[in-house]
Write a protein that holds these residues in place. Structure first.
Motif, mmCIF file in Angstrom:
data_model
loop_
_atom_site.group_PDB
_atom_site.id
_atom_site.type_symbol
_atom_site.label_atom_id
_atom_site.label_comp_id
_atom_site.label_asym_id
_atom_site.label_seq_id
_atom_site.Cartn_x
_atom_site.Cartn_y
_atom_site.Cartn_z
ATOM 1 N N GLU A 100 0.805 -1.223 0.000
ATOM 2 C CA GLU A 100 0.000 0.000 0.000
ATOM 3 C C GLU A 100 0.838 1.273 0.000
ATOM 4 O O GLU A 100 0.477 2.252 -0.641
ATOM 5 C CB GLU A 100 -0.953 0.008 1.205
ATOM 6 N N ASN A 104 -0.596 3.639 -2.756
ATOM 7 C CA ASN A 104 -1.689 4.476 -2.277
ATOM 8 C C ASN A 104 -1.121 5.730 -1.605
ATOM 9 O O ASN A 104 -0.603 5.654 -0.494
ATOM 10 C CB ASN A 104 -2.535 3.666 -1.284
ATOM 11 N N GLN A 107 -2.221 6.391 1.997
ATOM 12 C CA GLN A 107 -1.595 5.447 2.933
ATOM 13 C C GLN A 107 -0.158 5.858 3.201
ATOM 14 O O GLN A 107 0.303 5.831 4.332
ATOM 15 C CB GLN A 107 -1.655 4.021 2.386
#
Length: 121
Positions: A100, A104, A107
């Motif tokens: 992640e 992301n 994140q």
């Protein structure tokens, strides 16, 4: 006929482990003359060592376009070919990783902030 052995300093690439973080923090602070780390420290993920001494590290960052990227921080002077090789290895690692923090941005922002808060205590 005499043979002369030449000791060659070999570079070693490794993933960053939790045990490396405090050393990287201190090297980052020294390199930039800071008292506390900031968002620029990012999340270190790859390190280059020579004779077990940290030479440089690659760190995940959020760029000005809110995209995930990485920055390479040199701790000591590397040769141009060593810098380029490390950049290629870091880029390949960056592209392969699917966690992640690598994919992301929200994140990663959260992870960076947690790391900063923990290290600046």
């Amino acid at each position: 006929m005499e043979t002369t052995l030449q000791h060659q300093n070999r570079l070693h690439y490794a993933e960053v482990y939790v045990s490396d973080i405090f050393e990287l923090k201190n090297l980052f602070l020294q390199r930039f003359g800071l008292d506390k780390i900031n968002e620029s420290f990012g999340i270190p993920f790859l390190v280059i060592k020579k004779d077990s001494k940290m030479e440089a590290f690659a760190s995940l960052i959020i760029d000005q376009n809110n995209q995930i990227g990485f920055e390479i921080y040199e701790i000591s002077d590397l040769k141009l070919n060593e810098k380029e090789d490390f950049k290629i290895k870091a880029n390949n690692y960056f592209k392969r990783n699917t966690s992640e923090d690598f994919r992301n941005p929200e994140q990663l922002k959260s992870s960076i902030q947690e790391l900063i808060n923990g290290l600046n205590v």
